[in-house]
Design a protein around this motif. Structure first.
Motif, PDB file in Angstrom:
ATOM      1  N   ARG A   1      -1.430   6.585   6.137  1.00 35.61           N
ATOM      2  CA  ARG A   1      -2.644   5.213   6.438  1.00 35.61           C
ATOM      3  C   ARG A   1      -1.551   4.298   6.758  1.00 35.61           C
ATOM      4  NH1 ARG A   1      -5.962   4.035   1.146  1.00 35.61           N
ATOM      5  NH2 ARG A   1      -6.679   2.674   2.709  1.00 35.61           N
ATOM      6  N   TYR A   2      -0.237   4.264   6.322  1.00 33.72           N
ATOM      7  CA  TYR A   2       0.652   3.242   5.848  1.00 33.72           C
ATOM      8  C   TYR A   2       2.035   3.380   7.081  1.00 33.72           C
ATOM      9  CZ  TYR A   2      -2.000   2.548   2.127  1.00 33.72           C
ATOM     10  OH  TYR A   2      -3.000   2.204   0.829  1.00 33.72           O
ATOM     11  N   MET A   3       2.260   4.903   6.842  1.00 33.83           N
ATOM     12  CA  MET A   3       3.718   5.150   7.480  1.00 33.83           C
ATOM     13  C   MET A   3       3.274   4.846   9.258  1.00 33.83           C
ATOM     14  SD  MET A   3       6.324   6.200   5.180  1.00 33.83           S
ATOM     15  CE  MET A   3       6.245   7.492   5.487  1.00 33.83           C
ATOM     16  N   ALA A   4       3.810   5.329  10.417  1.00 37.16           N
ATOM     17  CA  ALA A   4       3.731   5.965  11.899  1.00 37.16           C
ATOM     18  C   ALA A   4       3.933   6.812  12.153  1.00 37.16           C
ATOM     19  CB  ALA A   4       4.100   4.577  12.814  1.00 37.16           C
ATOM     20  N   ASP A   5       3.427   8.094  12.797  1.00 33.93           N
ATOM     21  CA  ASP A   5       3.646   9.266  11.993  1.00 33.93           C
ATOM     22  C   ASP A   5       5.094  10.243  13.248  1.00 33.93           C
ATOM     23  OD1 ASP A   5       1.355  10.255  11.724  1.00 33.93           O
ATOM     24  OD2 ASP A   5       0.003  10.871  14.224  1.00 33.93           O
ATOM     25  N   ASP A   6       6.062   8.702  13.645  1.00 38.26           N
ATOM     26  CA  ASP A   6       7.407   9.047  13.786  1.00 38.26           C
ATOM     27  C   ASP A   6       8.021   7.903  13.521  1.00 38.26           C
ATOM     28  OD1 ASP A   6       6.483   6.776  15.670  1.00 38.26           O
ATOM     29  OD2 ASP A   6       6.819   7.021  17.315  1.00 38.26           O
TER      30      ASP A   6
ATOM     31  N   ASP B   1       1.562   6.804  -7.132  1.00 36.91           N
ATOM     32  CA  ASP B   1       0.014   7.209  -7.217  1.00 36.91           C
ATOM     33  C   ASP B   1       0.248   8.871  -7.279  1.00 36.91           C
ATOM     34  OD1 ASP B   1      -0.620   4.316  -9.039  1.00 36.91           O
ATOM     35  OD2 ASP B   1      -2.212   4.694  -6.795  1.00 36.91           O
ATOM     36  N   ARG B   2       1.251   8.948  -6.551  1.00 29.69           N
ATOM     37  CA  ARG B   2       1.209  10.286  -6.142  1.00 29.69           C
ATOM     38  C   ARG B   2       0.446  10.682  -4.564  1.00 29.69           C
ATOM     39  NH1 ARG B   2       5.626  13.270  -8.028  1.00 29.69           N
ATOM     40  NH2 ARG B   2       6.792  12.046 -10.178  1.00 29.69           N
ATOM     41  N   ARG B   3       0.171   9.869  -4.227  1.00 26.94           N
ATOM     42  CA  ARG B   3      -0.893  10.158  -2.616  1.00 26.94           C
ATOM     43  C   ARG B   3       0.002  10.174  -1.545  1.00 26.94           C
ATOM     44  NH1 ARG B   3      -3.340   5.849  -1.963  1.00 26.94           N
ATOM     45  NH2 ARG B   3      -2.123   4.240  -3.528  1.00 26.94           N
ATOM     46  N   LEU B   4       0.050  11.144  -1.571  1.00 23.20           N
ATOM     47  CA  LEU B   4       0.745  11.637  -0.199  1.00 23.20           C
ATOM     48  C   LEU B   4       0.137  11.871   0.345  1.00 23.20           C
ATOM     49  CD1 LEU B   4       3.321  14.628  -1.418  1.00 23.20           C
ATOM     50  CD2 LEU B   4       3.860  12.448  -0.969  1.00 23.20           C
TER      51      LEU B   4
ATOM     52  N   ALA C   1       7.687  13.193  -0.285  1.00 23.86           N
ATOM     53  CA  ALA C   1       7.625  14.444  -1.301  1.00 23.86           C
ATOM     54  C   ALA C   1       8.264  15.268  -2.734  1.00 23.86           C
ATOM     55  CB  ALA C   1       7.022  14.914  -0.556  1.00 23.86           C
ATOM     56  N   GLN C   2      10.236  15.348  -1.285  1.00 21.93           N
ATOM     57  CA  GLN C   2      11.300  15.607  -2.033  1.00 21.93           C
ATOM     58  C   GLN C   2      11.231  15.620  -3.196  1.00 21.93           C
ATOM     59  OE1 GLN C   2      14.529  17.907  -0.034  1.00 21.93           O
ATOM     60  NE2 GLN C   2      12.851  17.557   1.835  1.00 21.93           N
TER      61      GLN C   2
ATOM     62  N   GLY D   1       0.382  -1.084  -0.181  1.00 17.91           N
ATOM     63  CA  GLY D   1      -0.331  -0.082   0.017  1.00 17.91           C
ATOM     64  C   GLY D   1       0.793   1.727   0.374  1.00 17.91           C
ATOM     65  N   LEU D   2       1.681   1.038   0.333  1.00 16.69           N
ATOM     66  CA  LEU D   2       2.876   2.327   0.593  1.00 16.69           C
ATOM     67  C   LEU D   2       3.588   2.213  -0.937  1.00 16.69           C
ATOM     68  CD1 LEU D   2       4.480   4.832   2.061  1.00 16.69           C
ATOM     69  CD2 LEU D   2       6.892   2.657   2.465  1.00 16.69           C
ATOM     70  N   PHE D   3       3.710   1.483  -1.367  1.00 15.69           N
ATOM     71  CA  PHE D   3       4.480   1.987  -2.472  1.00 15.69           C
ATOM     72  C   PHE D   3       3.571   2.216  -3.640  1.00 15.69           C
ATOM     73  CE2 PHE D   3       7.801  -1.326  -1.053  1.00 15.69           C
ATOM     74  CZ  PHE D   3       9.015  -0.302  -0.569  1.00 15.69           C
ATOM     75  N   ASP D   4       2.529   1.952  -3.986  1.00 16.15           N
ATOM     76  CA  ASP D   4       1.198   2.142  -4.641  1.00 16.15           C
ATOM     77  C   ASP D   4       1.390   3.602  -3.914  1.00 16.15           C
ATOM     78  OD1 ASP D   4       1.365  -0.235  -5.612  1.00 16.15           O
ATOM     79  OD2 ASP D   4      -0.864  -1.200  -3.912  1.00 16.15           O
TER      80      ASP D   4
END
Length: 141
Positions: free
Chosen positions: A26-31, A18-21, A54-55, A11-14
């Motif tokens: 949904r896939y990575m913890a805030d920390d 798809d550039r859905r920043l 994003a960069q 899901g993260l790679f998708d």
């Protein structure tokens, strides 16, 4: 947990492809801790990977991560993938885009906690990428 962990990683790679920043959380913890830094200059602090991704996407259009292999065990998933893209925008290592393309391999080891990626480790063919993009090899910082 392995099947669920693989689904999160895919899901993260998708989302990146798809550039859905907005979906990254949904896939990575805030920390999330990025041990090898997605991009040069990424702060050494939890959660910095969000801005680094994003960069990376700002610097490459198109940009694509193709999963070649995915192996999961316990709370970890190892992924061998092919990264490709075109340097179409500014990047901390190269402010002026070269408009050249690259294709390199990378290996990620991702640790999950509570259903999200909490740690990232990655090794990629940066020398190959720099050569293909005609970037100067960085000097010691």
């Amino acid at each position: 947990m392995t099947a669920a962990a693989k689904t999160v990683v895919q899901g993260l790679f998708d989302a990146i492809n798809d550039r859905r920043l907005g979906d990254l959380r949904r896939y990575m913890a805030d920390d999330v801790v990025d041990h090898n830094k997605v991009i040069h200059g990424e702060p050494d602090e939890p959660g910095a990977a969000f801005d680094a991704i994003a960069q990376q996407l700002d610097a490459f259009e198109p940009f694509h991560l193709k999963v070649e292999e995915m192996i999961g065990e316990g709370d970890r998933v190892a992924v061998r993938l092919t990264m490709s893209g075109v340097n179409s925008g500014s990047h901390p290592r190269m402010p002026e885009p070269t408009h050249r393309s690259f294709t390199v391999e990378a290996i990620f080891i991702l640790t999950l906690r509570d259903g999200k990626i909490s740690e990232m480790r990655a090794v990629s063919d940066r020398l190959g990428m720099f050569l293909q993009l005609a970037w100067d090899w960085p000097q010691v910082d």
